[in-house]
Design a protein around this motif. Structure first.
Motif, mmCIF file in Angstrom:
data_model
loop_
_atom_site.group_PDB
_atom_site.id
_atom_site.type_symbol
_atom_site.label_atom_id
_atom_site.label_comp_id
_atom_site.label_asym_id
_atom_site.label_seq_id
_atom_site.Cartn_x
_atom_site.Cartn_y
_atom_site.Cartn_z
ATOM 1 N N ARG A 1 55.095 74.579 31.969
ATOM 2 C CA ARG A 1 53.669 74.450 31.068
ATOM 3 C C ARG A 1 52.402 75.362 31.016
ATOM 4 O O ARG A 1 51.602 74.988 32.418
ATOM 5 C CB ARG A 1 54.047 72.812 30.544
ATOM 6 C CG ARG A 1 55.109 72.252 29.825
ATOM 7 C CD ARG A 1 54.945 73.141 28.410
ATOM 8 N NE ARG A 1 56.326 72.771 27.731
ATOM 9 C CZ ARG A 1 57.207 74.032 27.541
ATOM 10 N NH1 ARG A 1 56.891 75.240 27.753
ATOM 11 N NH2 ARG A 1 58.638 73.788 27.721
ATOM 12 N N ARG A 2 51.773 75.963 29.918
ATOM 13 C CA ARG A 2 50.239 75.603 30.306
ATOM 14 C C ARG A 2 49.342 74.947 30.125
ATOM 15 O O ARG A 2 48.750 74.616 29.030
ATOM 16 C CB ARG A 2 50.293 76.827 28.862
ATOM 17 C CG ARG A 2 51.186 78.168 28.969
ATOM 18 C CD ARG A 2 50.405 79.385 28.098
ATOM 19 N NE ARG A 2 49.972 80.053 28.687
ATOM 20 C CZ ARG A 2 50.039 81.157 29.298
ATOM 21 N NH1 ARG A 2 51.470 81.280 30.021
ATOM 22 N NH2 ARG A 2 48.711 81.672 30.127
ATOM 23 N N LEU A 3 49.679 74.049 31.134
ATOM 24 C CA LEU A 3 48.825 72.763 31.178
ATOM 25 C C LEU A 3 47.882 73.288 33.441
ATOM 26 O O LEU A 3 48.557 73.198 33.709
ATOM 27 C CB LEU A 3 49.578 72.256 31.858
ATOM 28 C CG LEU A 3 48.364 70.487 31.422
ATOM 29 C CD1 LEU A 3 47.867 69.949 30.290
ATOM 30 C CD2 LEU A 3 49.788 69.306 31.119
ATOM 31 N N ALA A 4 46.670 72.609 33.424
ATOM 32 C CA ALA A 4 46.029 72.375 34.292
ATOM 33 C C ALA A 4 44.929 71.622 34.619
ATOM 34 O O ALA A 4 43.923 71.383 33.274
ATOM 35 C CB ALA A 4 45.581 74.358 34.889
ATOM 36 N N VAL A 5 44.644 71.140 35.913
ATOM 37 C CA VAL A 5 43.825 70.469 35.942
ATOM 38 C C VAL A 5 42.589 70.868 36.817
ATOM 39 O O VAL A 5 42.798 71.712 38.351
ATOM 40 C CB VAL A 5 43.963 68.711 35.861
ATOM 41 C CG1 VAL A 5 44.582 68.302 34.651
ATOM 42 C CG2 VAL A 5 44.507 68.580 37.312
ATOM 43 N N ILE A 6 41.265 70.435 36.891
ATOM 44 C CA ILE A 6 40.387 71.124 37.670
ATOM 45 C C ILE A 6 39.490 70.063 37.799
ATOM 46 O O ILE A 6 38.920 69.164 36.916
ATOM 47 C CB ILE A 6 39.718 72.674 36.920
ATOM 48 C CG1 ILE A 6 40.411 73.420 37.108
ATOM 49 C CG2 ILE A 6 38.478 72.756 38.407
ATOM 50 C CD1 ILE A 6 40.296 75.274 36.984
#
Ligand code: NI
Length: 170
Positions: free
Chosen positions: A55-60
């Protein structure tokens, strides 16, 4: 919940991830789990394909827990502007124990949705700009090794295949 990190060689890492379409409690839980998994792995960025979720999801969090206000959730992110050049050493949780110099834009502007589905824009310079580009690459099935010269990439892949054969790449 802490997810294991998927390593280079798993096809999920080289697949273009699908859009996030549901912004409910399930997504909020996933985001929490992604931060937890990222911190457990000592990373400053994590993309959903790295825990096997295409899925197009990221955390930074480039501050690594120092400043909770710097925690960023990027759903369906897109780079809308890039400028300048930087070349710094880069690593990836999916390619442990390797680091290489990677050339990236110095400054990027990103448009994304937060965990509630609200669109926002933000700008990243230096390390944050690098994190944006690295994580958005993951959503497009690209790893930093794709930015290296063929010679360097082949050398790395040969070393990794050796580790795989020895059962030391899990
Ligand atoms: Ni990575």
């Amino acid at each position: 919940m802490i997810y294991p990190i998927v390593k280079l060689g798993d096809p999920v890492l080289e697949r273009k991830a699908g859009a996030v379409t549901e912004f409910g409690e399930e997504l909020k839980k996933l985001v929490e789990d992604m931060f937890e998994s990222m911190y457990a792995a000592h990373g400053i960025g994590l993309a959903a394909p790295q825990i096997g979720i295409s899925r197009r999801l990221a955390v930074i969090d480039v501050t690594f827990k120092e400043d909770p206000e710097q925690k960023l959730v990027l759903a369906n992110p897109e780079i809308i502007h890039r400028e300048g050049r930087q070349k710094e050493t880069e690593g990836c949780l999916s390619i442990p124990d390797f680091r290489e110099n990677v050339s990236r834009a110095q400054h990027v502007r990103v448009r994304a949705q937060d965990a509630s589905g609200r669109w926002f824009e933000c700008t990243g310079d230096g390390l944050l700009g690098r994190a944006f580009q690295h994580e958005i690459d993951h959503l497009n099935g690209r790893l930093y090794i794709h930015h290296l010269s063929a010679l360097k990439r082949d050398l790395m892949l040969r070393k990794i295949r050796k580790l795989q054969r020895a059962g030391e790449w899990k």
